[in-house]
Design an enzyme around this catalytic site. Structure first.
Site: not given
Ligand code: CAA
Length: 382
Positions: A127-128, A131, A157, A363
């Protein structure tokens, strides 16, 4: 672990390479200028079984696994990175629905994504103002008698405006933090879905990147993937797999740029000899070839682990971090080797440098990959 690809993996790779050589490479410079979305090419890829490579065959996918998917992504990205990202997101969306939705929901959407009927899928998470931190999302799904009404704005998106099928994340319980987020399958053409803007980007001009607005979009209870409150974990799991796709995309772009640089360096002469024989140029190309090889091995390891249904989050984050950061450097070297010719459009390396830049951002940025890796180190996972 056997590093030799299977016959099936080689077949998928050859099919993708042939398509890239025949269709993508000749059209890529013009698409970079026109920004035309590759609908026809994606439909052709679907016919070749390349739009949902790692999706189970009983749902219309190729069922060829993640290693084959990674190899194909590299070939497609070497041909045209804009087409590759459309494939990557469609494959990710189809796989997410196939493996986590109810059988009825999966049967409703996945075969039509795989066959190219819906060209394409979209992954509406960011979202804005959410991210890197998707848990901060504001899109809200409110309960109705028979389902949910979704309202909010989604940003960056990929395939936005073209996608016939979207996975949309929304808050279903504002009091529950990330456990109050749910994932819904939404018809991309549903009333209330609109494109607010199409982004003008540095590269990937043939890829549509949209801001989408959802205004009271109605879906049934059966549109929830898994169960309510599971959305955040589903997004994380899908992104782990998606990161293998983007690492592969970066490898493909970098391979194309390196090949162009080697060809140029074998042809171009300065001071009486081919420039590849100058140590300064040879050293740069040697570094680039080594980084590319290491990236490919890291992507292969992550893909192999995913395919074996073993934990692969750490390996996917490392592969994406290393491959995308080095792909950027490889493309820069390729441009440098071309000298002034690298900076103009007559050669493909300036487009490669522009196209590859976003792989360090989408990603999950490189900084996010480091967070994932460091947290795993903290937990004692290597
Ligand atoms: N697999 C399964 N579950 C997971 C996981 C994984 N890899 N990583 C975290 N979780 C679960 C945790 O176990 C936790 O669950 P519980 O509360 O049940 O224990 C929950 O998720 C929360 O985990 P965190 O506290 O670690 O979460 P966080 O808020 O601190 O965030 C982060 C972690 C890795 C930084 C995450 O926010 C992240 O990946 N951010 C980046 C987002 C991203 O990649 N966006 C890309 C957009 S899509 C795109 O770009 C597509 C395109 O168009 C090309």
């Amino acid at each position: 672990m056997d590093l030799a690809p299977t016959e099936e993996q080689l077949l998928v790779q050859r099919t993708a390479r042939d398509f890239a050589e025949r269709v993508l490479i000749p059209k890529a410079p013009a698409r970079d200028v026109s920004g035309e979305f590759p609908t026809a090419e994606l439909k052709e890829l679907a016919k070749l079984g390349l739009l949902a490579i790692s999706v189970p065959d009983e749902l219309g996918g190729a069922g060829a696994g993640t290693v084959a998917y990674s190899l194909a992504m590299q070939e497609l990205a070497r041909g045209d990175a804009s087409v590759a990202v459309a494939v990557s997101v469609t494959n990710m969306v189809a796989e997410l629905i196939a493996l986590n939705a109810s059988p009825a929901l999966a049967k409703q959407w996945v075969p039509r994504l795989a066959s190219g009927e819906l060209v394409t899928g979209a992954f509406a998470l960011s979202e804005p103002e959410a991210g890197s931190d998707p848990a901060a999302m504001r899109t809200l799904a409110t309960k109705t008698a028979s389902g949910w009404k979704i309202s909010g704005t989604k940003q960056w998106i990929t395939n936005g405006g073209h996608a016939g099928c979207m996975v949309v994340w929304a808050v279903t319980d504002p009091s529950a933090g990330h456990k109050g987020i749910s994932a819904f399958v939404v018809d991309g053409k549903a009333p209330g879905v609109s494109v607010a803007r199409l982004e003008e980007k540095l590269g990937l001009h043939g890829s549509a990147t949209a801001q989408l607005v959802l205004e009271n979009v109605e879906v049934g209870d059966d549109a929830v993937i898994g169960a309510t409150g599971r959305g955040f974990a589903l997004a994380m799991m899908a992104l782990d797999g998606g990161r293998i796709g983007i690492a592969s995309q970066a490898i493909g772009i970098a391979r194309g740029a390196l090949e162009a640089a080697v060809t140029y360096a074998k042809d171009r002469k300065t001071f009486g000899q081919e420039i590849i024989k100058h140590q300064a140029i040879g050293n740069m190309l040697a570094d680039a070839a080594t980084w590319l090889d290491a990236s490919a091995l890291m992507a292969l390891r992550a893909a192999f682990l995913k395919e074996q249904k073993k934990p692969f989050s750490q390996e996917a984050a490392m592969a994406k971090l290393f491959a995308t950061e080095h792909a950027w450097k490889i493309c820069d070297i390729a441009l440098q080797v071309h000298g002034g010719y690298g900076y103009v459009r007559d050669f493909p390396v300036e487009r490669a440098l522009r196209d590859v830049r976003v792989t360090r951002i989408y990603e999950g940025t490189s900084e996010i990959q480091r967070i994932v890796i460091a947290r795993n180190l903290l937990r004692g996972l290597t």
